[in-house]
Design a protein around this motif. Structure first.
Motif, PDB file in Angstrom:
ATOM      1  N   PHE A  54       0.820  -1.209   0.000  1.00 34.85           N
ATOM      2  CA  PHE A  54       0.000   0.000   0.000  1.00 34.85           C
ATOM      3  C   PHE A  54       0.854   1.259   0.000  1.00 34.85           C
ATOM      4  CE2 PHE A  54      -3.167  -3.004   1.696  1.00 34.85           C
ATOM      5  CZ  PHE A  54      -4.148  -2.789   0.755  1.00 34.85           C
ATOM      6  N   ASN A  75      -2.555  -6.199  -4.626  1.00 31.13           N
ATOM      7  CA  ASN A  75      -3.318  -7.346  -5.128  1.00 31.13           C
ATOM      8  C   ASN A  75      -2.439  -8.344  -5.864  1.00 31.13           C
ATOM      9  OD1 ASN A  75      -2.927  -5.350  -6.985  1.00 31.13           O
ATOM     10  ND2 ASN A  75      -4.854  -5.690  -8.088  1.00 31.13           N
ATOM     11  N   PHE A  83      -6.424  -6.355   9.002  1.00 30.86           N
ATOM     12  CA  PHE A  83      -6.464  -4.974   9.447  1.00 30.86           C
ATOM     13  C   PHE A  83      -6.774  -4.891  10.934  1.00 30.86           C
ATOM     14  CE2 PHE A  83      -6.955  -4.749   4.992  1.00 30.86           C
ATOM     15  CZ  PHE A  83      -6.456  -3.529   4.609  1.00 30.86           C
ATOM     16  N   PHE A 100     -13.680 -14.466  -0.631  1.00 33.37           N
ATOM     17  CA  PHE A 100     -13.570 -13.303  -1.523  1.00 33.37           C
ATOM     18  C   PHE A 100     -12.275 -13.319  -2.342  1.00 33.37           C
ATOM     19  CE2 PHE A 100     -12.497  -8.951  -2.629  1.00 33.37           C
ATOM     20  CZ  PHE A 100     -13.673  -8.541  -3.223  1.00 33.37           C
ATOM     21  N   ALA A 104     -11.963 -13.352  -6.360  1.00 38.87           N
ATOM     22  CA  ALA A 104     -11.168 -12.403  -7.140  1.00 38.87           C
ATOM     23  C   ALA A 104     -10.217 -13.117  -8.083  1.00 38.87           C
ATOM     24  CB  ALA A 104     -10.382 -11.494  -6.197  1.00 38.87           C
TER      25      ALA A 104
ATOM     26  N   GLU B 288      -9.195  -1.366   0.836  1.00 35.32           N
ATOM     27  CA  GLU B 288      -7.821  -1.870   0.847  1.00 35.32           C
ATOM     28  C   GLU B 288      -7.803  -3.378   1.046  1.00 35.32           C
ATOM     29  OE1 GLU B 288      -5.358   0.299   3.553  1.00 35.32           O
ATOM     30  OE2 GLU B 288      -5.181   1.965   2.140  1.00 35.32           O
ATOM     31  N   ALA B 289      -8.695  -3.868   1.908  1.00 34.78           N
ATOM     32  CA  ALA B 289      -8.728  -5.310   2.153  1.00 34.78           C
ATOM     33  C   ALA B 289      -9.072  -6.050   0.869  1.00 34.78           C
ATOM     34  CB  ALA B 289      -9.747  -5.637   3.240  1.00 34.78           C
ATOM     35  N   ALA B 290     -10.059  -5.533   0.131  1.00 33.82           N
ATOM     36  CA  ALA B 290     -10.449  -6.174  -1.120  1.00 33.82           C
ATOM     37  C   ALA B 290      -9.279  -6.184  -2.102  1.00 33.82           C
ATOM     38  CB  ALA B 290     -11.656  -5.458  -1.724  1.00 33.82           C
ATOM     39  N   ARG B 291      -8.580  -5.034  -2.152  1.00 30.58           N
ATOM     40  CA  ARG B 291      -7.430  -4.950  -3.059  1.00 30.58           C
ATOM     41  C   ARG B 291      -6.349  -5.940  -2.640  1.00 30.58           C
ATOM     42  NH1 ARG B 291      -5.312  -1.779  -7.155  1.00 30.58           N
ATOM     43  NH2 ARG B 291      -7.538  -1.684  -7.463  1.00 30.58           N
ATOM     44  N   ASP B 292      -6.118  -5.989  -1.328  1.00 33.08           N
ATOM     45  CA  ASP B 292      -5.076  -6.863  -0.796  1.00 33.08           C
ATOM     46  C   ASP B 292      -5.388  -8.323  -1.092  1.00 33.08           C
ATOM     47  OD1 ASP B 292      -2.664  -7.136   0.882  1.00 33.08           O
ATOM     48  OD2 ASP B 292      -4.019  -8.241   2.186  1.00 33.08           O
ATOM     49  N   LEU B 293      -6.683  -8.658  -1.132  1.00 30.42           N
ATOM     50  CA  LEU B 293      -7.067 -10.044  -1.413  1.00 30.42           C
ATOM     51  C   LEU B 293      -7.055 -10.329  -2.910  1.00 30.42           C
ATOM     52  CD1 LEU B 293      -9.927 -10.312   1.197  1.00 30.42           C
ATOM     53  CD2 LEU B 293      -7.810 -11.617   1.225  1.00 30.42           C
ATOM     54  N   GLY B 294      -6.615  -9.347  -3.695  1.00 31.51           N
ATOM     55  CA  GLY B 294      -6.397  -9.608  -5.110  1.00 31.51           C
ATOM     56  C   GLY B 294      -7.494  -9.137  -6.033  1.00 31.51           C
ATOM     57  N   ALA B 295      -8.474  -8.385  -5.498  1.00 31.68           N
ATOM     58  CA  ALA B 295      -9.595  -7.971  -6.332  1.00 31.68           C
ATOM     59  C   ALA B 295      -9.174  -6.866  -7.295  1.00 31.68           C
ATOM     60  CB  ALA B 295     -10.748  -7.494  -5.460  1.00 31.68           C
ATOM     61  N   SER B 296      -9.723  -6.921  -8.513  1.00 26.45           N
ATOM     62  CA  SER B 296      -9.482  -5.847  -9.475  1.00 26.45           C
ATOM     63  C   SER B 296     -10.336  -4.649  -9.079  1.00 26.45           C
ATOM     64  CB  SER B 296      -9.883  -6.312 -10.869  1.00 26.45           C
ATOM     65  OG  SER B 296     -11.252  -6.640 -10.868  1.00 26.45           O
TER      66      SER B 296
END
Lengths: 363, 391
Positions: A54, A75, A83, A100, A104, B288-296
């Motif tokens: 980040f 990602n 968190f 999730f 993804a 951020e969590a969604a991004r961190d888990l690889g989501a576009s």
């Protein structure tokens, strides 16, 4: 270097004029439970965010398993972050939360459900998959967050003070549980905390940070018994501190002339005679002499001011002249005697650490 | 209630409740009930009644015109006193209601200096008109007596063209709503997730400033942009894409596109603010969590941000839809009668051109019901309740 070591080389982070992290080298070994311990604002979260992607370091580079991470977004890194507030998705069910990361990655729904139920049973939430996160207790939500992060099979799990929102009993329970999950999965955990108890109980190794600098890296015992700086000595655990000048050094030991007389302790640095120095000794390493005949390295005559019963421990507050001395006794043997008046306390040179004067941790 | 009394005391509470009741009754309940009632009143002689009604109105207008002319004639010789606007001149003192003509005071003072023939003609015509009005009013009473009743005629008599306009208006309003959403969501997201508060303030100012200008002026400014020799065509001309001199200017105005654009602009705030408000309450860690888990980026919006913003989107969609379905200024001014009518224009024509208030009420009621159905439909589709919207 082994498979998935996390290596920070000369990594620093600046926000405008403010340096959050000074150039730092750090290696976290694969499969290790590694804690970064420090007061708030010491830069530990910044390091975590740089590892997770980040934040981009102002200088230096991060590699995971030998692969440089520069330019890879969060990602696309083999890391998963838990968190501080968990950041579960409140509108999805528990199993959707857990799956999730798989969603993804385009994993089909049947496979996702299977993996989610596997992970939920790993964290002992087998039958909670259909609920919403808000219907779960704090500890259960915690475990959902762990399962969600583990679902993407990360090489490194990053945890940003995830237990700070829980109450004390649950926090202690979750420590054991997190450690257990880490041991069973073999995933590298990098755990951020300001709670020394968490760091000491769970970690294989700990890095203690202050003001953007790593002060010491070592096992819990090393950090506790052989603090490298006055900050580490005072931040982790309690200490009796004696200030003075070095009057003699020999054989890894130094004698400091303090307000309560000359005291001897081990010194690992390059102290020479005449230096301003500090001698630290843990309250539980100090004992009452009670007429014992053995000849300890250090002896201090003091008056008992107060005796606090803490359950398994008894805390004695003494005063030698103007200098307070704290002694912790187990609530057995001599600790059970109600003592008062003048006492002679003693400790061994091996249990005391002498180091050059420096900054303390603020209370 | 008892809470209110405890906090504000009896007299203030009475005033509050009284004003609220007045507001609800006088501004909401009574007009709505009246409209609904009229919608179901069918005038069985509506053709003749309408003709008579129109003729009466015309006659009154003509009488009024004659009266003004007579006034002018009367005021002629007293012109020197005109600079003092406060002196009671006959024209300003003259009421224009028909009853005032029973004593035509204007003729006694001013007939001397103007063309007496003309005055006489006018007076004759006026007398004739007044006789005709009296006759017509009697006729109107006859026509209407026993000729009205409650029925569905106003609805069932809606012509195919009007029905088509009605349906296409709903479609257009839906288009405007969707376009407004597409335009507003990125803005709302950008503002809500921006970390610099100065940028947020600037963006908000930029969004709010246009609303300091009257809506009509905003619409006219769009016409300046879109018209044949307007800003947009000139821009295209200067870019060499078209040749204005050769008459290649594109006709942007009077197209649905132009009406949509103007409406989206006019109602953008009603869409931006609710969405902005909901996105602002989203915990950024979730993104951020969604991004961190690889989501576009798409998946983050589809699975995390949009579901969270649903109540705001529903509120924005409802408001934009209602406003654009009922809008009359934009289609009237931008459309210039060249593009398909909006239903609100048809309603306006029912009221003020066909003089058929009953059918106008019926049409308005149909539009109202359609909008309410849309609102409920949207809420059902988004699975949001009134409570969520109230949040």
């Amino acid at each position: 270097m082994r498979g998935n070591d996390v290596v920070l080389s000369d990594v620093s982070m600046r926000f405008g004029d403010f340096t959050a992290v000074h150039p730092t080298d750090l290696t976290v070994r694969e499969g290790e439970f590694f804690s970064i311990l420090g007061p708030s604002g010491c830069g530990k979260t910044t390091i975590l965010r740089m590892i997770s992607g980040f934040l981009d370091p102002s200088s230096g580079g991060i590699a995971i398993g030998g692969v440089p991470m520069a330019g890879l977004g969060p990602n696309r890194r083999p890391t998963a972050l838990i968190f501080q507030n968990l950041a579960l998705f409140p509108l999805m069910t528990v199993w959707e939360n857990v799956a999730f990361g798989l969603e993804a990655r385009g994993v089909p729904i049947v496979e996702r459900k299977r993996r989610a139920s596997e992970l939920l049973s790993l964290v002992a939430l087998d039958d909670q998959g259909h609920k919403k996160p808000t219907e779960l207790s704090g500890g259960q939500r915690q475990r959902v967050a762990v399962a969600r992060a583990l679902a993407v099979e990360p090489a490194v799990l990053l945890l940003d003070e995830p237990l700070s929102a829980l109450d004390l009993k649950l926090r202690q329970h979750m420590r054991a549980e997190l450690k257990d999950i880490q041991r069973r999965t073999g995933v590298t955990f990098i755990y951020i905390t300001h709670d020394q108890g968490e760091a000491l109980t769970m970690s294989d190794r700990i890095a203690v940070m202050n003001q953007g600098r790593v002060q010491q890296v070592g096992t819990g015992d090393e950090i506790y018994d052989r603090p490298a700086t006055p900050f580490v000595a005072t931040f982790v655990g309690e200490q009796n501190v004696f200030q003075g000048r070095v009057t003699a050094t020999n054989d890894g030991q130094a004698v400091v002339d303090t307000a309560v007389g000359p005291l001897r302790g081990t010194s690992q640095g390059t102290l020479s005679i005449g230096d301003e120095a500090l001698l630290f000794v843990r309250p539980e390493r100090v004992s009452l002499m009670n007429g014992a005949t053995a000849s300890p390295d250090n002896r201090i005559d003091a008056e008992v001011e107060r005796r606090d019963l803490e359950g398994s421990f008894v805390n004695l507050h003494l005063r030698a002249g103007n200098h307070p001395i704290s002694v912790h006794l187990t609530n057995a043997g001599s600790g059970r005697d109600v003592v008062s008046g003048g006492q002679r306390v003693s400790f061994q040179a091996d249990d005391a650490v002498v180091m050059r004067a420096g900054e303390f941790a603020r209370e | 209630m008892s809470d209110l009394i405890r906090i504000y005391g009896k007299s203030l509470t009475t005033i509050f409740l009284g004003l609220t009741a007045l507001w609800i009754v006088a501004l909401i309940v009574v007009p709505q009930l009246r409209m609904i009632e009229r919608a179901f009143v069918v005038d069985r002689y509506s053709d003749e009644a309408a003709r008579v009604g129109v003729e009466i109105n015309r006659s009154y207008t003509r009488v009024f015109t004659i009266d003004q002319e007579l006034d002018r004639a009367a005021a002629g010789p007293t012109a020197p006193t005109a600079p003092s606007p406060f002196s009671p001149s006959p024209s300003s003192a003259k009421p224009s209601t028909p009853s005032a003509f029973a004593t035509p005071s204007a003729s006694s003072g001013g007939a001397v200096s103007t063309d007496p023939d003309r005055t006489a003609t006018l007076k004759a015509e006026k007398a004739e008109l007044q006789a005709r009005i009296a006759e017509l009013e009697v006729r109107e009473k006859e026509v209407k007596a026993g000729g009205t009743g409650y029925a569905l005629g106003n609805f069932t008599s809606m012509s195919a063209i009007h029905a088509k306009i009605f349906l296409s208006t709903l479609m257009y309003a839906l288009c405007v709503t969707i376009l407004a959403f597409l335009a507003c969501y990125p803005v709302a997201y950008a503002v809500a997730t921006s970390r610099s508060s100065e940028r947020v303030a600037l963006l908000m100012l930029g969004l709010v400033i246009p609303y300091a200008i009257n809506e009509l002026l905003r619409i006219f400014s769009w016409i300046m942009i879109l018209e044949k020799h307007g800003v947009l065509n000139r821009l295209l001309d200067s870019l060499g894409l078209i040749d204005l001199a050769a008459g290649e200017g594109m006709r942007f105005v009077a197209s649905n596109g132009a009406v949509f654009a103007v409406m989206v602009y006019a109602y953008i705030l009603f869409m931006v603010f609710p969405i902005y408000n909901t996105i602002e309450t989203l915990d950024r860690n979730q993104i951020e969590a969604a991004r961190d888990l690889g989501a576009s980026t798409w998946r983050i919006h589809w699975r995390v941000v949009l579901p969270h913003a649903k109540p705001g989107i529903a509120v924005g969609a409802v408001m934009t839809f209602m406003l654009s379905a009922g809008s009359i200024a934009a289609p009237e001014i931008v459309g210039r009668g060249l593009h398909p009518d909006w239903f609100s224009q048809v309603i306006y024509q029912r009221f003020f051109e066909s003089n058929n208030w009953n059918q106008g009420s019926a049409y308005a009621l149909v539009l109202l019901v359609a909008c309410v159905v849309f609102v409920l439909g949207v809420m059902g589709l988004f699975k949001v309740g009134i409570r969520d919207i109230a949040k």
